[in-house]
Enzyme design. Structure first.
Site, mmCIF file in Angstrom:
data_model
loop_
_atom_site.group_PDB
_atom_site.id
_atom_site.type_symbol
_atom_site.label_atom_id
_atom_site.label_comp_id
_atom_site.label_asym_id
_atom_site.label_seq_id
_atom_site.Cartn_x
_atom_site.Cartn_y
_atom_site.Cartn_z
ATOM 1 C CE LYS A 67 -1.820 1.702 4.025
ATOM 2 N NZ LYS A 67 -1.628 3.136 4.280
ATOM 3 C CG ASN A 68 2.127 2.831 3.487
ATOM 4 O OD1 ASN A 68 1.012 3.236 3.131
ATOM 5 N ND2 ASN A 68 2.401 2.545 4.744
ATOM 6 N NE ARG B 93 -0.154 10.491 10.561
ATOM 7 C CZ ARG B 93 -0.615 9.471 9.845
ATOM 8 N NH1 ARG B 93 -1.760 8.942 10.142
ATOM 9 N NH2 ARG B 93 0.046 9.024 8.792
ATOM 10 C CG ASP C 53 2.794 1.242 9.541
ATOM 11 O OD1 ASP C 53 3.080 1.539 8.368
ATOM 12 O OD2 ASP C 53 2.430 2.077 10.385
#
Ligand code: EPZ
Length: 433
Positions: free
Chosen positions: A29-30, A129, A319
Site C-alpha cells: 500500500k505505502n 499528523r 505499523d
C-alpha cells in the site's frame, strides 16, 4: 468497496494452532500510493503493476481523476495512468481528507504545474499528523505558502521550483517522498538530509532515477536530486509494486500464534528482518527463503517476552507494533512496548484489555504487556488500519466470537482479507450489521 455497517465475524481458535497452507503477500500500500501520487510528473502514461485491490488505491485513482488525469484498470492488478490534458490543481476537500497519502500528490503537482491547493490531509488518527516539514520544504524550494479558508495554497516561482538544501528535523516517510517528487523537476540540485530509508521510498527514488532524474544516495539518509528544470519524466518501463512488508509481518505474526504450518509467500524477507529477529527472540520456529517465511513446529513452544521499541526502517516498523503487541499478550513474562514514531498509537490496547489482555500504560508512548492472557472474543471497532488487523489476530486466538466493526479501515490496506484467511482455515466472515 466496504460500507460502514460491514463487520468481520471471527470464531476464535482459543489458542489452538491449526491454520495451514500458504498466503501470498500483495503489493505494498505505502509504495503504490506514492507512485500514483508521482503520476503528474510523467509525460504520456505510466504503467503500475502488482497493484493491491484496496480502498486507498481506489481513493488515489479517484483523486487522480479529479486532478484531470485518467486511469485505465482493464488488466487485473495493473493500472495505466494517463497525463492530464487539462490539469486541475485544487485538490478536492472530502477525498483528500480520507487518507494521509493525499499530501504526497502535492509535490508532483507543484513541481509539474507550479501551483497546488489542498486541505490538511486525513488518515489514521495516530496523533497530530502535522505537515510543518512539507510546508517549510516547499518554501525552501522557492514556493510561497498561503493558508486560508482551511486550505493551503502553494505557488512555485516563475521559473519553477529551485533546488535547495532540506534537513528533516524528524525522519518523515511522506515528507521524504513529497520533497523527492518536488525536487525532481526543480531547477538545480536539492540535497535532503535525514531522509528515511523505508523500502517504499527507495523503490520510488529508483523509479524516478530510471525515468530521467539523476538521484544520488538512494538508500542512504542523504539524497542528492539533480532536477530536470521542469522537463517531465518519461516512464521507460512499468513500475512493479514491491511486496507489502507490513501485510507480510501481520500474517507471519498470526501464523506464529495460530498456525500448524503456514507459509507467507511473495514477500521480501530482507524487509522483514527486524520483525523476524523479534519473533526468533520470542522462540518462534520458522524458516525463510528470499521471498517466503514458513512458520511451523510451534505446537509446544512457549513464547518469550521481548522489549519492543519501534524505529524508522530498518528498525521495528511502527505499523507492525499493534500485531506484535497481540503476540506479546501471549508470551511468558512482561514486555515493555515503546512507540517512538507516533505520539498516540497505543490507544487500541484499551480494546485488547476488554478481551482479557493485561496491558498497563506507563506513559503516552509506553505500555507494559503482561503475558499469558487468555483472550475472550469481544465486540471491537477498528480505529485504524493496523489496530484493525491486530483485532483480527486477537479474535483469531481468542476463545469465542469477535465482531470487528469499521472494517473500511482494514480494507484500506488488506485486499480480500477474509477470503485469504479463510483459505488458511480461519473462520472469518464479512457480514452486514
Ligand atoms: C507513513 O506515514 C505511513 N503512511 C504510515 O503508515 C507509517 O506509520 C509512517 O510513515 C511511519 O513509518 C504512508 O506512507 C501513507 P511520518 P507518515 O511523516 O509519512 C511527524 C499505515 O498504517 N511529522 O514518517 O505520515 C509525524 O507526526 C500508515 O500504513 C511532523 O512532525 O509518517 C510522526 O510523529 C499509518 N511533521 C513522525 O513525524 C511533518 O511535517 C513520522 O511521521 C511530518 C511528520
Amino acid at each position: 468497496m466496504s460500507n460502514s455497517n460491514e463487520v468481520f465475524v471471527v470464531q476464535g481458535l482459543a489458542g489452538a494452532r491449526t491454520l495451514q497452507g500458504s498466503i501470498a503477500t500483495s503489493g505494498a500500500k505505502n509504495a503504490v500510493l506514492k507512485i500514483l501520487a508521482a503520476a503528474p510528473l510523467f509525460k504520456d502514461s505510466l504503467t503500475i503493476e502488482n497493484v493491491p485491490h484496496i480502498e486507498d488505491v481506489d481513493r488515489s485513482c479517484e483523486l487522480l481523476l479529479e486532478l484531470g488525469l485518467t486511469v485505465d484498470s482493464k488488466k487485473k492488478n495493473t493500472l495505466i495512468v494517463h497525463e492530464a490534458k487539462k490539469p486541475i490543481l485544487d485538490m478536492p476537500h472530502e477525498l483528500s481528507k480520507r487518507f494521509r497519502a493525499s499530501i504526497v500528490f502535492t509535490g508532483a503537482l507543484l513541481a509539474r504545474y507550479g501551483k497546488v491547493s489542498f486541505p490538511h490531509p486525513g488518515g489514521c488518527v495516530l496523533g497530530g499528523r502535522p505537515i510543518d516539514m512539507f510546508l517549510s520544504s516547499f518554501e525552501k524550494l522557492g514556493a510561497t505558502v498561503i493558508h486560508k479558508n482551511e486550505k493551503y495554497e502553494i505557488t512555485a516561482p516563475k521559473g519553477g521550483l529551485r533546488g535547495a538544501h532540506i534537513h528533516f528535523r524528524i525522519p518523515t516517510v511522506t515528507g521524504t517522498e513529497t520533497v523527492l517528487m518536488a525536487a525532481s523537476l526543480a531547477r538545480g540540485t536539492t540535497t535532503i538530509t535525514n531522509a528515511v530509508l523505508e523500502p517504499e521510498v527507495v523503490a520510488l527514488a529508483e523509479f524516478l532515477h530510471d525515468s530521467g532524474v539523476k538521484i544520488e544516495g538512494i538508500g542512504t539518509p542523504t539524497l542528492v536530486i539533480h532536477g530536470t528544470a521542469q522537463k517531465a519524466l518519461i516512464a521507460k518501463k512499468a513500475y512493479v509494486t514491491i511486496p507489502d512488508r507490513i501485510e507480510a509481518a501481520s500474517f507471519v505474526i498470526l501464523a506464529a500464534l495460530a498456525a500448524k504450518d503456514v507459509t507467507v509467500t511473495h514477500c521480501n524477507t530482507i524487509h522483514l528482518e527486524s520483525v523476524l529477529e523479534h519473533l526468533k527472540m520470542m522462540g518462534v520456529n520458522f524458516t525463510t527463503t528470499k521471498n517466503s517465511v514458513r512458520v511451523f513446529g510451534n505446537e509446544k513452544i512457549v513464547l518469550q517476552a521481548v522489549t519492543l521499541k519501534t524505529h524508522e526502517y530498518p528498525g521495528f516498523p511502527t505499523d507492525a507494533q499493534s500485531p506484535m503487541v497481540v503476540a506479546l499478550t501471549q508470551a511468558r513474562g512482561e514486555s515493555l512496548v515503546w512507540e517512538t514514531i507516533f505520539e498516540d498509537r497505543l490507544r487500541y490496547t484499551e480494546s485488547l484489555q476488554t478481551m482479557g489482555a493485561s496491558i498497563t500504560p506507563m506513559n503516552p508512548v509506553q505500555v507494559l504487556v503482561r503475558g499469558g492472557a487468555k483472550l475472550r472474543g469481544k465486540l471491537l471497532e477498528s480505529p485504524d488500519l493496523r489496530a484493525g488487523i491486530a483485532f483480527v489476530i486477537a479474535g483469531a486466538i481468542a476463545k469465542g466470537e469477535s465482531v470487528i466493526g469499521n472494517i473500511y479501515n482494514i480494507d484500506r490496506g488488506y485486499e480480500y482479507l477474509e477470503k485469504r484467511l479463510q483459505a488458511l482455515g480461519l473462520r472469518i466472515t464479512r457480514e452486514m450489521r
